[in-house]
Enzyme design. Structure first.
Site, PDB file in Angstrom:
ATOM      1  N   ASP A 159       0.845  -1.188   0.000  1.00 17.55           N
ATOM      2  CA  ASP A 159       0.000   0.000   0.000  1.00 17.55           C
ATOM      3  C   ASP A 159       0.883   1.242   0.000  1.00 17.55           C
ATOM      4  O   ASP A 159       1.937   1.268   0.635  1.00 17.55           O
ATOM      5  CB  ASP A 159      -0.916   0.013   1.229  1.00 17.55           C
ATOM      6  CG  ASP A 159      -0.144   0.192   2.532  1.00 17.55           C
ATOM      7  OD1 ASP A 159      -0.432   1.149   3.267  1.00 17.55           O
ATOM      8  OD2 ASP A 159       0.749  -0.621   2.819  1.00 17.55           O
ATOM      9  N   SER A 160       0.476   2.270  -0.740  1.00 18.53           N
ATOM     10  CA  SER A 160       1.179   3.554  -0.754  1.00 18.53           C
ATOM     11  C   SER A 160       2.647   3.378  -1.153  1.00 18.53           C
ATOM     12  O   SER A 160       2.933   2.927  -2.257  1.00 18.53           O
ATOM     13  CB  SER A 160       1.023   4.233   0.605  1.00 18.53           C
ATOM     14  OG  SER A 160       1.437   5.572   0.564  1.00 18.53           O
TER      15      SER A 160
END
Length: 313
Positions: A159-160
């Site tokens: 994520d991210s």
């Protein structure tokens, strides 16, 4: 178009935005300690921590140091696929410990062996130290699975900034004869360090992750004074070469995320080279919503279900 946030998150964001405004008024500058504390404070919202049959801490040994990992095996008697999990945190924050509930839910929903890695963080260890650690895991992950049941299917998820790591590894290993990534899962990924997406302007204030903080993260990560440095473009997965050798991909985006348009552009780039892509868009979610599970439980559960379906299909 600026996103419209879910009412579930309005009280939380009011508190966050007041804290940001107070800090700015008092002249509090960003620091590694401050942003790490801020992210770790979200741990109280990660309130679902399923039991996994086998959880153990191991390390990849190098000449002068080690790379810590945590392994989650949901069914030790079965030979399962392996999912390498790269946590988010702007390349400066995050840890195996903070992401433990997420790793557990990934293992539970995907029925995979999850390996989460504590890669080195900036500013103490700037680019490409963290990438090098994750590449080492990608190349040598079987070393920490000694004695455990697994098969040859290999997936990656992040994520991210973890999405940035996934896409960087994919970009760098397209022509490898020894590494085959079968699928990748990208959750509101960061894929363009030049910060040129329109959604950075539209959603760059008031939605938890602010444009000014993103810029500061990248300056610490790359040890540059501004994002016009040639290294920034070279390191951006969205601006790299795409080919049909890239793995089948699932992308989750949020309508209130400043990184929204980067994820959408990455999807288009994959489709342009005939890579299969699944995509789910949460129109009223901000960046990092999966760290806010107790506030948006339905959206998080939906995300894990979709990830599980994608990896099992």
């Amino acid at each position: 178009m600026r996103g419209i946030i879910s009412p579930k998150l309005e009280p939380f964001l009011l508190q966050v935005n007041k804290a940001i405004a107070d800090a700015q008024e008092q002249g509090v500058a960003f620091s590694a300690e401050l942003v790490r504390t801020g992210l770790n404070n979200l741990s109280g919202l990660l309130d679902i921590k399923p039991d996994i049959a086998l959880v153990c801490d191991k390390a990849l040994m190098l000449e002068n140091r080690e790379i810590p990992v945590r392994i989650y095996h949901p069914s030790p008697t079965e030979k399962l696929p392996v999912l390498l999990h790269f946590h988010g945190g702007g390349h400066m924050c995050g840890s195996v410990e903070l992401y433990d509930p997420i790793s557990r839910q990934l293992a539970q929903h995907s029925h995979c062996i999850v390996i989460c890695v504590d890669y080195r963080l900036a500013p103490e260890h700037p680019y490409p130290a963290g990438i090098d650690d994750c590449q080492h895991l990608l190349t040598h992950y079987k070393e920490v699975l000694n004695g455990l049941n697994y098969n040859d299917k290999l997936y990656i998820a992040g994520d991210s900034a973890g999405g940035a790591i996934c896409t960087t590894l994919v970009m760098n290993n397209q022509k490898s004869n020894t590494i085959k990534i079968d699928k990748q899962v990208l959750i509101y990924p960061s894929v363009d360090y030049t910060m040129s997406a329109a959604s950075l302007e539209e959603n760059g204030k008031g939605y938890l992750l602010e444009k000014s903080k993103i810029s500061w993260y990248f300056e610490q990560y790359f040890k540059v004074d501004n994002l016009n440095h040639p290294l920034i473009k070279k390191a951006s997965p969205l601006l790299g070469n795409f080919s049909s050798n890239m793995p089948e991909t699932f992308v989750i985006t949020g309508g209130c995320d400043p990184l929204r348009d980067e994820g959408l552009a990455y999807i288009r780039a994959l489709k342009n080279v005939n890579v299969a892509v699944d995509h789910h868009h949460f129109a009223d979610m901000p960046h990092a919503f999966m760290l806010l599970q107790s506030l948006v439980a339905d959206e998080c559960e939906k995300s894990y279900q979709l990830i599980g379906q994608f990896l099992k299909s």
